[in-house]
Design an enzyme around this catalytic site. Structure first.
Site, PDB file in Angstrom:
ATOM      1  N   THR A 125      99.060  50.473  16.754  1.00 52.03           N
ATOM      2  CA  THR A 125     100.230  50.973  16.027  1.00 52.03           C
ATOM      3  C   THR A 125     100.054  50.841  14.513  1.00 52.03           C
ATOM      4  O   THR A 125      99.347  49.937  14.047  1.00 52.03           O
ATOM      5  CB  THR A 125     101.476  50.161  16.471  1.00 52.03           C
ATOM      6  OG1 THR A 125     102.539  50.403  15.553  1.00 52.03           O
ATOM      7  CG2 THR A 125     101.222  48.654  16.478  1.00 52.03           C
ATOM      8  N   ASP A 126     100.731  51.716  13.773  1.00 53.01           N
ATOM      9  CA  ASP A 126     100.722  51.597  12.305  1.00 53.01           C
ATOM     10  C   ASP A 126     101.426  50.318  11.848  1.00 53.01           C
ATOM     11  O   ASP A 126     101.264  49.894  10.701  1.00 53.01           O
ATOM     12  CB  ASP A 126     101.377  52.835  11.654  1.00 53.01           C
ATOM     13  CG  ASP A 126     102.814  53.086  12.077  1.00 53.01           C
ATOM     14  OD1 ASP A 126     103.363  52.323  12.902  1.00 53.01           O
ATOM     15  OD2 ASP A 126     103.406  54.077  11.583  1.00 53.01           O
ATOM     16  N   GLU A 127     102.190  49.682  12.749  1.00 53.50           N
ATOM     17  CA  GLU A 127     102.952  48.497  12.349  1.00 53.50           C
ATOM     18  C   GLU A 127     102.043  47.320  12.010  1.00 53.50           C
ATOM     19  O   GLU A 127     102.487  46.355  11.380  1.00 53.50           O
ATOM     20  CB  GLU A 127     103.975  48.119  13.430  1.00 53.50           C
ATOM     21  CG  GLU A 127     104.958  49.251  13.656  1.00 53.50           C
ATOM     22  CD  GLU A 127     106.143  48.918  14.536  1.00 53.50           C
ATOM     23  OE1 GLU A 127     106.571  47.754  14.576  1.00 53.50           O
ATOM     24  OE2 GLU A 127     106.653  49.844  15.198  1.00 53.50           O
ATOM     25  N   LYS A 157     100.081  42.878  18.449  1.00 53.49           N
ATOM     26  CA  LYS A 157      99.211  44.070  18.488  1.00 53.49           C
ATOM     27  C   LYS A 157      98.010  43.858  17.550  1.00 53.49           C
ATOM     28  O   LYS A 157      96.877  44.206  17.889  1.00 53.49           O
ATOM     29  CB  LYS A 157      99.979  45.324  18.072  1.00 53.49           C
ATOM     30  CG  LYS A 157     101.034  45.796  19.052  1.00 53.49           C
ATOM     31  CD  LYS A 157     100.489  46.222  20.410  1.00 53.49           C
ATOM     32  CE  LYS A 157      99.697  47.496  20.376  1.00 53.49           C
ATOM     33  NZ  LYS A 157      99.308  47.929  21.751  1.00 53.49           N
TER      34      LYS A 157
HETATM   35  P1  NAD Z   1     106.399  51.324  27.036  1.00 56.46           P
HETATM   36  O1  NAD Z   1     107.098  50.027  26.841  1.00 56.46           O
HETATM   37  O2  NAD Z   1     107.196  52.542  27.318  1.00 56.46           O
HETATM   38  O3  NAD Z   1     105.314  51.172  28.227  1.00 56.46           O
HETATM   39  C1  NAD Z   1     104.527  50.024  28.390  1.00 56.46           C
HETATM   40  C2  NAD Z   1     103.959  50.056  29.801  1.00 56.46           C
HETATM   41  O4  NAD Z   1     103.052  48.939  29.953  1.00 56.46           O
HETATM   42  C3  NAD Z   1     105.020  49.912  30.907  1.00 56.46           C
HETATM   43  O5  NAD Z   1     104.793  50.851  31.929  1.00 56.46           O
HETATM   44  C4  NAD Z   1     104.832  48.480  31.403  1.00 56.46           C
HETATM   45  O6  NAD Z   1     105.191  48.311  32.770  1.00 56.46           O
HETATM   46  C5  NAD Z   1     103.324  48.281  31.190  1.00 56.46           C
HETATM   47  N1  NAD Z   1     102.935  46.869  31.030  1.00 56.46           N
HETATM   48  C6  NAD Z   1     103.452  45.971  30.156  1.00 56.46           C
HETATM   49  N2  NAD Z   1     102.852  44.767  30.318  1.00 56.46           N
HETATM   50  C7  NAD Z   1     101.935  44.937  31.317  1.00 56.46           C
HETATM   51  C8  NAD Z   1     101.000  44.064  31.936  1.00 56.46           C
HETATM   52  N3  NAD Z   1     100.888  42.776  31.563  1.00 56.46           N
HETATM   53  N4  NAD Z   1     100.200  44.556  32.909  1.00 56.46           N
HETATM   54  C9  NAD Z   1     100.304  45.862  33.296  1.00 56.46           C
HETATM   55  N5  NAD Z   1     101.180  46.721  32.761  1.00 56.46           N
HETATM   56  C10 NAD Z   1     101.995  46.263  31.770  1.00 56.46           C
HETATM   57  O7  NAD Z   1     105.494  51.518  25.737  1.00 56.46           O
HETATM   58  P2  NAD Z   1     105.017  52.855  25.026  1.00 56.46           P
HETATM   59  O8  NAD Z   1     106.022  53.249  24.017  1.00 56.46           O
HETATM   60  O9  NAD Z   1     104.568  53.821  26.041  1.00 56.46           O
HETATM   61  O10 NAD Z   1     103.750  52.288  24.224  1.00 56.46           O
HETATM   62  C11 NAD Z   1     102.444  52.336  24.791  1.00 56.46           C
HETATM   63  C12 NAD Z   1     101.443  51.743  23.804  1.00 56.46           C
HETATM   64  O11 NAD Z   1     101.503  52.464  22.570  1.00 56.46           O
HETATM   65  C13 NAD Z   1     101.724  50.285  23.443  1.00 56.46           C
HETATM   66  O12 NAD Z   1     100.488  49.603  23.375  1.00 56.46           O
HETATM   67  C14 NAD Z   1     102.390  50.352  22.075  1.00 56.46           C
HETATM   68  O13 NAD Z   1     102.103  49.197  21.315  1.00 56.46           O
HETATM   69  C15 NAD Z   1     101.709  51.581  21.483  1.00 56.46           C
HETATM   70  N6  NAD Z   1     102.527  52.294  20.476  1.00 56.46           N
HETATM   71  C16 NAD Z   1     103.742  52.834  20.805  1.00 56.46           C
HETATM   72  C17 NAD Z   1     104.472  53.538  19.842  1.00 56.46           C
HETATM   73  C18 NAD Z   1     105.791  54.202  20.160  1.00 56.46           C
HETATM   74  O14 NAD Z   1     106.384  54.815  19.266  1.00 56.46           O
HETATM   75  N7  NAD Z   1     106.284  54.140  21.391  1.00 56.46           N
HETATM   76  C19 NAD Z   1     103.971  53.649  18.532  1.00 56.46           C
HETATM   77  C20 NAD Z   1     102.745  53.054  18.219  1.00 56.46           C
HETATM   78  C21 NAD Z   1     102.019  52.404  19.210  1.00 56.46           C
HETATM   79  P1  TYD Z   2     112.553  51.688  17.179  1.00 57.30           P
HETATM   80  O1  TYD Z   2     112.758  52.911  17.998  1.00 57.30           O
HETATM   81  O2  TYD Z   2     112.951  50.369  17.771  1.00 57.30           O
HETATM   82  O3  TYD Z   2     111.018  51.677  16.716  1.00 57.30           O
HETATM   83  P2  TYD Z   2     110.258  50.716  15.636  1.00 57.30           P
HETATM   84  O4  TYD Z   2     111.071  49.539  15.348  1.00 57.30           O
HETATM   85  O5  TYD Z   2     109.000  50.356  16.370  1.00 57.30           O
HETATM   86  O6  TYD Z   2     110.009  51.577  14.437  1.00 57.30           O
HETATM   87  O7  TYD Z   2     113.350  51.853  15.823  1.00 57.30           O
HETATM   88  C1  TYD Z   2     113.093  52.933  14.944  1.00 57.30           C
HETATM   89  C2  TYD Z   2     113.961  52.737  13.710  1.00 57.30           C
HETATM   90  O8  TYD Z   2     115.338  52.883  14.092  1.00 57.30           O
HETATM   91  C3  TYD Z   2     113.822  51.360  13.102  1.00 57.30           C
HETATM   92  O9  TYD Z   2     113.838  51.457  11.677  1.00 57.30           O
HETATM   93  C4  TYD Z   2     115.048  50.618  13.579  1.00 57.30           C
HETATM   94  C5  TYD Z   2     116.081  51.702  13.734  1.00 57.30           C
HETATM   95  N1  TYD Z   2     117.079  51.457  14.816  1.00 57.30           N
HETATM   96  C6  TYD Z   2     118.451  51.528  14.536  1.00 57.30           C
HETATM   97  O10 TYD Z   2     118.883  51.800  13.407  1.00 57.30           O
HETATM   98  N2  TYD Z   2     119.327  51.283  15.566  1.00 57.30           N
HETATM   99  C7  TYD Z   2     118.895  50.971  16.833  1.00 57.30           C
HETATM  100  O11 TYD Z   2     119.753  50.737  17.733  1.00 57.30           O
HETATM  101  C8  TYD Z   2     117.487  50.917  17.101  1.00 57.30           C
HETATM  102  C9  TYD Z   2     116.964  50.575  18.475  1.00 57.30           C
HETATM  103  C10 TYD Z   2     116.607  51.169  16.055  1.00 57.30           C
END
Ligand code: NAD
Ligand code: TYD
Length: 338
Positions: A125-127, A157
């Site tokens: 992630t960019d975070e 991460k």
């Molecule tokens: P999500 O929470 O929707 O899905 C995570 C999945 O991982 C779930 O299906 C969960 O059951 C599984 N999981 C968690 N712990 C596990 C374990 N110990 N063993 C097996 N399975 C396990 O998350 P997402 O949004 O799909 O994110 C996927 C990846 O992308 C993550 O690594 C996250 O850090 C990265 N990411 C997500 C975003 C975003 O905007 N959603 C942005 C940047 C990076």
């Molecule tokens: P989120 O979807 O939790 O992603 P991330 O924290 O990984 O960027 O949140 C996106 C942005 O929205 C973040 O700046 C926090 C804000 N946010 C709210 O303002 N209200 C909410 O209820 C949530 C969940 C997030």
């Protein structure tokens, strides 16, 4: 060349979109999905492909050394999505983040390094780069920006990223790390901001906006992200990190306004709430490396169209998110797999 991919966390938001995307784009590939089905893992996300011969589901944990060893033996490469992924949850309790994101990744790495030329794509992630000031729109994260994490989520991460890099340096692991911005699209667990706000508004509930809404995120459509990951898998140079961006920076206030507009609702539906602890101000990515080296750039992330399509998806898939919000989706696995 035909591949057998091990996808971890394939029942989550991005993993399920990635599996469906690869099954469409590379129909002769096999996919094994290892997922422990935490609160955000939902077998229903893949109900439409569950019976395909190319798709295999394994209910298990990435920390299970024996299981992981067997699955890596059978496959050619891993696309590692599995993680605890919600910043707010990491503020409430960071332990599961260390357990899955750090220890889980170490188990996968130890098995992968023992199999010759096993390819390891780590989804990050960019975070991990921390945040940027709001008054410096000229600043962007590059792959060389220092790791500077702020939340327990991003710290976990970053720890996993550093481990992946260490296994490349020490054992010659064939790996890439991808660092993407905030994803949006279908099947996102409705506690993340876009599906939370859209589903609240469908139910005529107000949307909880943190602080003054000035924080900025760069929104990437999940299918653009999937396409970028496939490009990294097929064309990436081992050892490299690739940033992935939607080129689509919006403040939370702007995001909320766009959702309200798309749903024909007024600003009175915003409920300002206390800010998130340690709330990162701005994420913004320079994704020129993946563009110049691998020829990828986003084509599906532009607003308002992409946001409106996503809003429509949640409107037309009410059964999906209602079952998530009520917890009924948990019974799906029992029914489907016994
Ligand atoms: P999500 O929470 O929707 O899905 C995570 C999945 O991982 C779930 O299906 C969960 O059951 C599984 N999981 C968690 N712990 C596990 C374990 N110990 N063993 C097996 N399975 C396990 O998350 P997402 O949004 O799909 O994110 C996927 C990846 O992308 C993550 O690594 C996250 O850090 C990265 N990411 C997500 C975003 C975003 O905007 N959603 C942005 C940047 C990076
Ligand atoms: P989120 O979807 O939790 O992603 P991330 O924290 O990984 O960027 O949140 C996106 C942005 O929205 C973040 O700046 C926090 C804000 N946010 C709210 O303002 N209200 C909410 O209820 C949530 C969940 C997030």
């Amino acid at each position: 060349m035909s591949q057998h991919l091990l996808v971890t966390g394939g029942c989550g938001f991005i993993g399920s979109n990635f599996i469906r995307f690869v099954l469409e784009q590379r129909p002769d590939w096999q996919i094994t999905n290892l997922d422990s089905l935490t609160y955000s893992g939902n077998g229903e996300n893949l109900a439409d492909v569950a019976d395909l011969d190319q798709y295999h589901f394994v209910h298990g944990d990435i920390r299970d050394d024996e299981l992981v060893k067997q699955l890596i033996e059978k496959t050619d490469a891993i696309i590692h999505f599995a993680a605890e992924s919600h910043v707010d949850r990491s503020i409430l309790d960071s332990k599961p983040f260390i357990e899955s994101n750090v220890l889980g990744t170490q188990v996968l790495l130890d098995a992968a390094r023992r199999k010759e030329d096993y390819r390891f794509i780590h989804i990050s992630t960019d975070e991990v780069y921390g945040d940027l000031p709001l008054d410096r729109p000229d600043l962007l994260f590059t792959e060389d920006s220092p790791i500077c994490t702020h939340s327990p989520y991003s710290a976990s991460k970053a720890a996993s990223d550093l481990l992946v890099g260490a296994y490349h340096h020490t054992f010659g692991l064939n790996m890439n790390i991808t660092r993407c911005s905030n994803n949006f699209g279908p099947y996102q667990f409705p506690e993340k901001v876009i599906p939370l706000f859209v589903t609240n508004l469908i139910e005529n509930e107000k949307v909880p906006l943190y602080g003054d809404g000035s924080n900025i995120r760069d929104w990437l459509h999940v299918i653009d992200h999937c396409e970028a990951i496939l490009a990294v898998f097929e064309k990436g140079t081992s050892g490299e990190v690739y940033n992935i961006s939607g080129n689509n920076e919006r403040s939370n206030l702007e995001l909320t306004g766009a959702i309200l507009d798309a749903m024909g609702k007024g600003k009175d539906m915003i409920r300002p709430v206390e800010d998130r602890l340690g709330h990162d101000r701005r994420y913004a990515i320079d994704a020129s490396k993946i563009k110049t080296q691998l020829g990828w750039e986003p084509t599906r992330s532009a607003w308002p169209q992409a946001l409106e399509q996503t809003v429509q998806w949640y409107i037309t898939h009410a059964t999906w998110w209602q079952r998530v919000k009520t917890g009924e989706y948990r019974t799906y696995y029992q029914k489907q797999y016994g």
